[in-house]
Every structure is written in C-alpha cells, then in structure tokens.
Design a protein around this motif. Sequence first.
Motif, PDB file in Angstrom:
ATOM      1  N   HIS A  53       0.889  -1.126   0.048  1.00  0.00           N
ATOM      2  CA  HIS A  53       0.180   0.052  -0.018  1.00  0.00           C
ATOM      3  C   HIS A  53       0.900   1.435   0.017  1.00  0.00           C
ATOM      4  N   LEU A  54       1.861   1.286   0.891  1.00  0.00           N
ATOM      5  CA  LEU A  54       2.856   2.353   0.851  1.00  0.00           C
ATOM      6  C   LEU A  54       3.363   2.601  -0.448  1.00  0.00           C
ATOM      7  N   SER A  55       3.883   1.279  -1.282  1.00  0.00           N
ATOM      8  CA  SER A  55       4.318   1.600  -2.705  1.00  0.00           C
ATOM      9  C   SER A  55       3.390   2.165  -3.574  1.00  0.00           C
ATOM     10  N   GLN A  56       2.355   1.754  -3.585  1.00  0.00           N
ATOM     11  CA  GLN A  56       1.200   2.275  -4.167  1.00  0.00           C
ATOM     12  C   GLN A  56       0.878   3.922  -3.984  1.00  0.00           C
ATOM     13  N   GLN A  57       0.940   4.347  -2.764  1.00  0.00           N
ATOM     14  CA  GLN A  57       0.683   5.724  -2.561  1.00  0.00           C
ATOM     15  C   GLN A  57       2.127   6.588  -2.987  1.00  0.00           C
ATOM     16  N   LEU A  58       3.233   5.943  -2.640  1.00  0.00           N
ATOM     17  CA  LEU A  58       4.463   6.566  -3.323  1.00  0.00           C
ATOM     18  C   LEU A  58       4.376   6.850  -4.765  1.00  0.00           C
ATOM     19  N   ALA A  59       3.815   5.714  -5.332  1.00  0.00           N
ATOM     20  CA  ALA A  59       3.742   5.993  -6.757  1.00  0.00           C
ATOM     21  C   ALA A  59       2.838   7.189  -7.413  1.00  0.00           C
ATOM     22  N   VAL A  60       1.754   7.091  -6.621  1.00  0.00           N
ATOM     23  CA  VAL A  60       0.928   8.211  -6.818  1.00  0.00           C
ATOM     24  C   VAL A  60       1.569   9.623  -6.722  1.00  0.00           C
ATOM     25  N   LEU A  61       2.337   9.720  -5.812  1.00  0.00           N
ATOM     26  CA  LEU A  61       3.032  10.847  -5.387  1.00  0.00           C
ATOM     27  C   LEU A  61       4.112  11.283  -6.612  1.00  0.00           C
ATOM     28  N   ARG A  62       4.590  10.144  -6.924  1.00  0.00           N
ATOM     29  CA  ARG A  62       5.869  10.316  -7.973  1.00  0.00           C
ATOM     30  C   ARG A  62       5.068  10.736  -9.470  1.00  0.00           C
ATOM     31  N   ARG A  63       4.056  10.092  -9.460  1.00  0.00           N
ATOM     32  CA  ARG A  63       3.284  10.523 -11.083  1.00  0.00           C
ATOM     33  C   ARG A  63       3.019  12.023 -11.016  1.00  0.00           C
ATOM     34  N   ALA A  64       2.585  12.433  -9.859  1.00  0.00           N
ATOM     35  CA  ALA A  64       2.286  14.012  -9.709  1.00  0.00           C
ATOM     36  C   ALA A  64       3.222  14.784  -9.396  1.00  0.00           C
ATOM     37  N   ASN A  65       4.592  14.145  -9.408  1.00  0.00           N
ATOM     38  CA  ASN A  65       5.904  15.134  -9.438  1.00  0.00           C
ATOM     39  C   ASN A  65       5.891  15.798  -8.155  1.00  0.00           C
ATOM     40  N   LEU A  66       5.437  15.040  -7.066  1.00  0.00           N
ATOM     41  CA  LEU A  66       5.592  15.753  -5.557  1.00  0.00           C
ATOM     42  C   LEU A  66       6.914  15.096  -5.143  1.00  0.00           C
ATOM     43  N   VAL A  67       7.266  14.084  -5.559  1.00  0.00           N
ATOM     44  CA  VAL A  67       8.541  13.219  -4.866  1.00  0.00           C
ATOM     45  C   VAL A  67       9.373  12.620  -5.946  1.00  0.00           C
TER      46      VAL A  67
END
Length: 116
Positions: free
Chosen positions: A48-62
């Motif tokens: 689940h953390l991996s999924q949330q990090l992927a969302v943040l990566r796609r949004a260019n926040l991380v």
Amino acid sequence: MSTPLYQLKAEFFKTLGHPARIRVLELLSEREHAVAEMLPEVGIEPAHLSQQLAVLRRANLVVTRKEGSNVYYSLTSPHVAELLRVARTILSGVLSNQAELLADLRSSPGERGRSA
C-alpha cells in the motif's frame, strides 16, 4: 484547448487527499527517507505504501534516488513542505474557533437545561 487552472488545482488537491500520502509528505518535509524508514511511521502495508508513493511520483511531488538496495524519497520542492505548514496553520485556526464556539455554548446560562 488547455486544462483550466482550477481543474489542475482540483486534481492536485485530490492527490493530497489521502492520509498516508499526507503522512509521507510530512516525513519528507523533514528529510529524505528510505521506504523502510517510512513504513513504521506511516503504518500501512508495504504494498500500500508503494502504491501511495507511486501516486506522489506520478504527480511529481516526490523523487527517488537509489543507493545500493535502498530507494530514498525526497520532495521535489520545498513548497510542498510550505503548503503542509500553511494547512496546519489554517486547521489550527479553524479548530481554535470551534473550541471557542463550544466553550461559549457550554457557558451560555440561558441555554442550560434546554434540549436542542
């Protein structure tokens, strides 16, 4: 035709609309973190953390960097940390106003003993 700015803003805030993502961004506001460091702090399953990090990566926040077998995450901009601080200030004011209203309601002598 380009997407209106208000729509882009709405999509941006939707990205922030998950408690785990907010927690990750709070942690990354302090410093970069490896995924393993974030797991106990965020309190969700690794997948689940991996999924949330992927969302943040796609949004260019991380962004990520790899060092050996570790993947480290950091914020793409200090403005993200600033946004979280501003949100905290706004919420503090809202909650303070609500606490004052509650105190006023509890101390109103004319209202005691009446049903709402």
